[in-house]
Each structure stands twice: as structure tokens, then as C-alpha cells.
Scaffold this motif. Structure first.
Motif, PDB file in Angstrom:
ATOM      1  N   ARG A 202      -2.310   5.133  12.823  1.00 43.65           N
ATOM      2  CA  ARG A 202      -1.846   6.310  12.068  1.00 43.65           C
ATOM      3  C   ARG A 202      -0.630   6.921  12.757  1.00 43.65           C
ATOM      4  NH1 ARG A 202      -7.093   7.556   9.154  1.00 43.65           N
ATOM      5  NH2 ARG A 202      -7.326   5.493   8.245  1.00 43.65           N
TER       6      ARG A 202
ATOM      7  N   PHE B 140     -11.304   2.796  13.965  1.00 48.71           N
ATOM      8  CA  PHE B 140     -10.473   1.931  14.802  1.00 48.71           C
ATOM      9  C   PHE B 140      -9.046   1.758  14.273  1.00 48.71           C
ATOM     10  CE2 PHE B 140     -14.770   1.096  16.072  1.00 48.71           C
ATOM     11  CZ  PHE B 140     -14.664   1.061  17.451  1.00 48.71           C
TER      12      PHE B 140
ATOM     13  N   CYS C 245       0.867  -1.177   0.000  1.00 51.24           N
ATOM     14  CA  CYS C 245       0.000   0.000   0.000  1.00 51.24           C
ATOM     15  C   CYS C 245       0.902   1.225   0.000  1.00 51.24           C
ATOM     16  CB  CYS C 245      -0.880  -0.006   1.250  1.00 51.24           C
ATOM     17  SG  CYS C 245      -2.202   1.213   1.206  1.00 51.24           S
TER      18      CYS C 245
HETATM   19  C1  PBG Z   1      -2.815   0.639   5.143  1.00 54.70           C
HETATM   20  C2  PBG Z   1      -3.096  -0.015   6.447  1.00 54.70           C
HETATM   21  C3  PBG Z   1      -3.737   0.544   7.559  1.00 54.70           C
HETATM   22  C4  PBG Z   1      -3.761  -0.461   8.533  1.00 54.70           C
HETATM   23  C5  PBG Z   1      -3.114  -1.572   8.023  1.00 54.70           C
HETATM   24  N1  PBG Z   1      -2.744  -1.288   6.721  1.00 54.70           N
HETATM   25  C6  PBG Z   1      -4.212   1.916   7.800  1.00 54.70           C
HETATM   26  C7  PBG Z   1      -5.355   2.484   7.090  1.00 54.70           C
HETATM   27  O1  PBG Z   1      -5.971   1.884   6.224  1.00 54.70           O
HETATM   28  O2  PBG Z   1      -5.644   3.637   7.392  1.00 54.70           O
HETATM   29  C8  PBG Z   1      -4.379  -0.343   9.900  1.00 54.70           C
HETATM   30  C9  PBG Z   1      -3.922  -1.355  10.892  1.00 54.70           C
HETATM   31  C10 PBG Z   1      -4.368  -1.102  12.282  1.00 54.70           C
HETATM   32  O3  PBG Z   1      -5.134  -0.157  12.577  1.00 54.70           O
HETATM   33  O4  PBG Z   1      -3.934  -1.858  13.157  1.00 54.70           O
HETATM   34  N2  PBG Z   1      -1.460   0.512   4.775  1.00 54.70           N
END
Ligand code: PBG
Length: 325
Positions: free
Chosen positions: A207, A202, A121
Motif C-alpha cells: 500500500r 500481508f 485494477c
Molecule cells: C491490486 C493489487 C494489490 C497487490 C497487487 N495488486 C493490493 C491489494 O489488493 O490491496 C498486492 C501486492 C503485494 O502486496 O505485494 N492492484
């Protein structure tokens, strides 16, 4: 009428009976530990919003992966935090980008003893914090993002990862990644697809964990929490596009989606016990408002009961200890 004296409590009388009739178990090999690695870090950096979780240095990351092997975990999911971000997330496709280096390090450390997975991502690598690249109007450009994901997948496969994990919720991402891997002869590299990923509050603590630069939200690509059938549709599409494993995220608020996806597909199903689920329980436990260890085990059991074959959880190492003691 001789009505039999039906007493379900008979099977709850002793620990041995309860264990004998348990419908669900949680085993260490079903657990995957998410790990963060920060470019340029010389010491592990604690993540304030996730007590007990750190951003690793390249060195301590290897140690954490070795611990995961020792605990009998199923795998690790790697996230990279680069020093520099730009509009197209160049650090993600650079073979010397932090995540790709970390994959190489971890694979060298653990070999085939652990399944090594990597987040696929752009959000950690873009200066705007979105999961894709933007068009001139500032909207997510789905199809140009797919080209970057394809290059990112090939870079991760070249670094030796077992499973790439596309998590950006772009349409067609699984198919594009599969084609790109096959074209470069990475036919053995698998895809764990974040299929039903919801635009969730959640993820808040995460972040901070990845120093996210996001302004605004992800509601044009992540799913509306109101929709369960759509989650099944996304998972079904991903299987058709070549996903080897599909994932539902978050876990606890979406156990119905998890259950429906488990029934709809014939590949393994994973669930992500996300940062907010972790931090809520940790915060309550820190106040003495909840009994921490049983609450952790109950959380994981509930996710398994709803249908997860695999659970991504920040408690993986600790839970493995609790489950085998
Ligand atoms: C995106 C990604 C996110 C999480 C895992 N992969 C963040 C988002 O989509 O904002 C969140 C994982 C968590 O909250 O434990 N790379």
C-alpha cells in the motif's frame, strides 16, 4: 523375517545425491518481477516498507526490464502510480496514463525476450483507493467496474502487453475482459487472472509502494482467509471465463489453496509472494535473526513445491543470481 534395512538418509548423504533426487526446482524463467513506475518521478523513489524495492522513473523502469532479460526471468508485472487520481480511475484507461506508457516503453525495450504483464485494477488510480467504481451509496458497483476493466484491458493491449492481469476480484471480470479484447481483435493478448485473492494483511507494505488512498478494507470483494474451497471455485470459474493462467495470492499462508487449485485446473498456476512476505523476511534478516539467502530460496522452493508453475516475487532478480551461481 528379513526386514530390509530401510534408511532414507542414504539419499541425503552427498550434495550430488540430494540434487539427483530433488522433487522440486526453482529456475529463473519461472520467476516474475513486479515493478512499480511513478508518473513524474525523476529519480527512483525508495519504498520504505520494502527495503531494496523502488518506484521507478520511466527511464529506470526500462533498465530494470533489461536486467530482467539478462537474468533470464520469465517476465515482469507492471504497476503504475499516477500523479492524479479521481473517483473513476481515469488514468487507467487513458492511453497516456502512466501504466499504459510504461507498457509501451518496456515492450519497446525488451520485445519478445520477456513476457510483459500489467496489473488490471483501479486501486492505484482511484482517489478512494478501491479496486472498482462506487455507486451513489459508496458501495462497489461490480458491473459498472467491469466496463472500466474492459476499457483498461483494451488500453493495455493497445500498448502491447502480453498478459493483462485482472486483480480486482470483481465477479465476471475475466469473461468481460476476454470479450472486450476479442471484440477489438486482441485475440493474442492473454489473461493472467488473480483468481483466489484474499483480503490479506500481508499486502500492507504494498500500500505504501503504490501510495494507496484506501480507507477501510476490501472484504466485500477479496476473499475471506478462512475459505479454501472458495479459492478453487474462483479459479475454476476464471478458467471457464477464459483465463489463460490463474493466480493465488498471497502465497505462503495459502499453500493449501495453491495445491488444491493446481489439482483442479489444467492451465498454468501462478502464486504471488506478496509484499508482507518479502518485508517480514527482510526485516528479520536486517536484525540478523534469519539467514537471508537460504530463507529466500526456501520460500521460493516451498511455493513451487505446493504447485506454483510461476512465482511473482520481489526477489526475482536476486534469486535468479543465487540459482545460477
Ligand atoms: C491490486 C493489487 C494489490 C497487490 C497487487 N495488486 C493490493 C491489494 O489488493 O490491496 C498486492 C501486492 C503485494 O502486496 O505485494 N492492484
Amino acid at each position: 523375517m528379513a526386514f530390509p534395512d530401510i534408511r532414507p538418509r542414504r539419499l541425503r548423504r552427498t550434495p550430488a545425491l540430494r540434487r539427483l533426487v530433488a522433487e522440486t526446482d526453482v529456475r529463473p524463467h519461472q520467476l516474475v518481477l513486479p515493478l512499480f513506475v511513478r508518473e513524474g518521478a525523476t529519480e527512483p523513489v525508495p519504498i520504505g516498507s520494502m527495503p531494496g524495492v523502488v518506484q521507478h522513473t520511466r527511464d529506470t523502469l526500462k533498465k530494470a526490464a533489461a536486467e530482467a532479460v539478462g537474468a533470464g526471468l520469465g517476465g515482469v508485472m507492471l504497476f503504475g502510480i499516477p500523479e492524479e487520481k479521481d473517483a473513476v480511475g481515469s488514468g487507467a484507461t487513458d492511453p497516456h496514463g502512466i501504466l499504459n506508457l510504461a507498457i509501451t516503453d518496456v515492450v519497446a525495450e525488451v520485445g519478445d525476450q520477456l513476457t510483459v504483464m500489467s496489473d488490471l485494477c483501479l486501486d492505484e488510480f482511484t482517489d478512494h483507493g478501491h479496486c472498482g467504481v462506487l455507486d451513489p451509496d459508496g458501495n462497489i458497483d461490480n458491473d459498472r467496474t467491469l466496463e472500466v476493466y474492459a476499457a483498461m484491458a483494451v488500453a493495455q493491449a493497445a500498448a502491447g502487453v502480453d498478459l493483462v492481469a485482472p486483480s480486482g476480484m470483481m465477479d465476471g471480470q475475466v469473461g468481460q475482459v476476454r470479450r472486450a479484447l476479442d471484440a477489438e481483435h486482441y485475440i493474442g493478448t492473454g489473461i493472467l487472472a488473480y483468481s483466489a485473492k484474499y483480503a490479506s494483511a500481508f499486502y500492507g507494505p504494498f500500500r505504501e509502494a503504490v501510495d494507496s488512498s484506501l480507507q477501510g478494507d476490501r472484504r466485500t470483494y477479496q476473499q475471506n482467509p478462512a475459505n479454501a474451497r472458495e479459492g478453487v471455485r474462483e479459479a475454476t470459474l476464471d478458467v471457464a471465463e477464459g483465463a489463460d493462467i490463474v493466480l493465488v495470492k498471497p502465497a505462503l499462508g495459502y499453500l493449501d489453496v495453491l495445491s488444491a487449485v493446481r489439482q483442479a485446473v489444467d492451465v498454468p498456476v501462478a502464486a504471488y509472494n506478496v509484499s508482507g512476505e518479502y518485508s517480514m523476511l527482510e526485516a528479520a534478516a536486517a536484525h540478523g535473526w534469519i539467514d537471508r539467502e537460504p530463507a529466500i530460496l526456501e520460500t521460493l522452493t516451498s511455493i513451487r513445491r505446493a504447485g506454483a508453475d510461476i512465482i511473482l516475487t520481489y526477489w526475482a532478480l536476486e534469486a535468479a543470481g543465487l540459482l545460477t551461481r
